[in-house]
Design a protein around this motif. Sequence first.
Motif, PDB file in Angstrom:
ATOM      1  N   HIS A   6       0.862  -1.183   0.000  1.00 14.12           N
ATOM      2  CA  HIS A   6       0.000   0.000   0.000  1.00 14.12           C
ATOM      3  C   HIS A   6       0.893   1.226   0.000  1.00 14.12           C
ATOM      4  O   HIS A   6       1.672   1.426   0.928  1.00 14.12           O
ATOM      5  N   LEU A   7       0.770   2.039  -1.039  1.00 14.82           N
ATOM      6  CA  LEU A   7       1.628   3.199  -1.254  1.00 14.82           C
ATOM      7  C   LEU A   7       0.814   4.483  -1.196  1.00 14.82           C
ATOM      8  O   LEU A   7      -0.269   4.557  -1.775  1.00 14.82           O
ATOM      9  N   VAL A  16       1.688  13.926 -12.899  1.00  9.69           N
ATOM     10  CA  VAL A  16       2.724  13.112 -12.251  1.00  9.69           C
ATOM     11  C   VAL A  16       2.079  11.964 -11.478  1.00  9.69           C
ATOM     12  O   VAL A  16       2.478  10.808 -11.615  1.00  9.69           O
ATOM     13  N   SER A  17       1.075  12.278 -10.679  1.00  7.15           N
ATOM     14  CA  SER A  17       0.436  11.205  -9.894  1.00  7.15           C
ATOM     15  C   SER A  17      -0.257  10.191 -10.800  1.00  7.15           C
ATOM     16  O   SER A  17      -0.262   8.997 -10.508  1.00  7.15           O
ATOM     17  N   GLY A  18      -0.801  10.649 -11.919  1.00  7.74           N
ATOM     18  CA  GLY A  18      -1.431   9.721 -12.872  1.00  7.74           C
ATOM     19  C   GLY A  18      -0.429   8.744 -13.472  1.00  7.74           C
ATOM     20  O   GLY A  18      -0.700   7.542 -13.600  1.00  7.74           O
ATOM     21  N   ILE A  19       0.747   9.259 -13.856  1.00  7.94           N
ATOM     22  CA  ILE A  19       1.804   8.387 -14.401  1.00  7.94           C
ATOM     23  C   ILE A  19       2.232   7.367 -13.347  1.00  7.94           C
ATOM     24  O   ILE A  19       2.409   6.182 -13.640  1.00  7.94           O
ATOM     25  N   LEU A  20       2.398   7.835 -12.103  1.00  9.46           N
ATOM     26  CA  LEU A  20       2.831   6.937 -11.031  1.00  9.46           C
ATOM     27  C   LEU A  20       1.781   5.861 -10.759  1.00  9.46           C
ATOM     28  O   LEU A  20       2.119   4.680 -10.620  1.00  9.46           O
ATOM     29  N   VAL A  21       0.517   6.243 -10.712  1.00  7.99           N
ATOM     30  CA  VAL A  21      -0.551   5.264 -10.468  1.00  7.99           C
ATOM     31  C   VAL A  21      -0.560   4.221 -11.577  1.00  7.99           C
ATOM     32  O   VAL A  21      -0.618   3.019 -11.317  1.00  7.99           O
ATOM     33  N   GLN A  22      -0.481   4.677 -12.822  1.00 12.52           N
ATOM     34  CA  GLN A  22      -0.512   3.755 -13.957  1.00 12.52           C
ATOM     35  C   GLN A  22       0.668   2.782 -13.926  1.00 12.52           C
ATOM     36  O   GLN A  22       0.526   1.599 -14.194  1.00 12.52           O
ATOM     37  N   THR A  23       1.850   3.272 -13.573  1.00 11.66           N
ATOM     38  CA  THR A  23       3.052   2.436 -13.564  1.00 11.66           C
ATOM     39  C   THR A  23       3.104   1.507 -12.359  1.00 11.66           C
ATOM     40  O   THR A  23       3.579   0.375 -12.467  1.00 11.66           O
ATOM     41  N   LEU A  24       2.623   1.969 -11.213  1.00  9.77           N
ATOM     42  CA  LEU A  24       2.812   1.228  -9.963  1.00  9.77           C
ATOM     43  C   LEU A  24       1.651   0.311  -9.584  1.00  9.77           C
ATOM     44  O   LEU A  24       1.790  -0.509  -8.691  1.00  9.77           O
ATOM     45  N   PHE A  28       1.342  -2.230  -6.420  1.00  9.04           N
ATOM     46  CA  PHE A  28       0.920  -1.420  -5.282  1.00  9.04           C
ATOM     47  C   PHE A  28      -0.562  -1.086  -5.351  1.00  9.04           C
ATOM     48  O   PHE A  28      -1.097  -0.899  -6.441  1.00  9.04           O
ATOM     49  N   ASN A  29      -1.175  -0.992  -4.178  1.00  8.45           N
ATOM     50  CA  ASN A  29      -2.448  -0.303  -4.059  1.00  8.45           C
ATOM     51  C   ASN A  29      -2.060   1.137  -3.785  1.00  8.45           C
ATOM     52  O   ASN A  29      -1.421   1.424  -2.779  1.00  8.45           O
ATOM     53  N   VAL A  30      -2.396   2.036  -4.699  1.00 11.22           N
ATOM     54  CA  VAL A  30      -1.931   3.408  -4.619  1.00 11.22           C
ATOM     55  C   VAL A  30      -3.061   4.327  -4.147  1.00 11.22           C
ATOM     56  O   VAL A  30      -4.149   4.309  -4.702  1.00 11.22           O
ATOM     57  N   THR A  31      -2.756   5.110  -3.114  1.00  9.43           N
ATOM     58  CA  THR A  31      -3.642   6.167  -2.655  1.00  9.43           C
ATOM     59  C   THR A  31      -2.945   7.479  -2.964  1.00  9.43           C
ATOM     60  O   THR A  31      -1.758   7.632  -2.678  1.00  9.43           O
ATOM     61  N   VAL A  32      -3.682   8.415  -3.570  1.00 11.64           N
ATOM     62  CA  VAL A  32      -3.094   9.695  -3.956  1.00 11.64           C
ATOM     63  C   VAL A  32      -3.639  10.797  -3.053  1.00 11.64           C
ATOM     64  O   VAL A  32      -4.849  10.891  -2.836  1.00 11.64           O
TER      65      VAL A  32
END
Length: 154
Positions: A6-7, A16-24, A28-32
């Motif tokens: 969980h990130l 930036v957050s969109g690129i990170l969510v798509q890649t990770l 990871f379960n990504v919370t922004v």
Amino acid sequence: MNNKYHLLVVDGNPYVSGILVQTLRTHFNVTVANTGQEAVRLLIQGNRFDCVLTELNLPLIGGLELTNFIRTNRLLKHTPVVVLSNASDSDTRIECLEQGVDSYIAKPFNPLEVRAKLLALLRRTALAVEETPYSPVSVRQQPEAKPVHQLKSR
């Protein structure tokens, strides 16, 4: 069962957050959180994250203040923190590391490198927890306590 890490990603730039969510998202379960305040609110509410990836330059509560909040909270202090920032000078990187940041990634970044760095950091963190030796506390039997002054019987 979900075995993903969980990130928490803290960055005010939706691109930036969109690129990170798509890649990770595969690992990871990504919370922004778009602001430092939002990140602190999520942490105070009891949400637990395996790692926090934050931008340095956020309004009001910046990346270093967020790191300080995490490091001074007894429940969160072992959470790895990675800074993602466009500050490229060595002094900033050194200050981040001295303030408790575990790793620093400069912008512009390769999202695959970010993923590899996060996974390596979390592997080391997991190994450190596993390698902590468990030593049961041995309790010695205490000899029966004798009174200091024994009464004489008649």
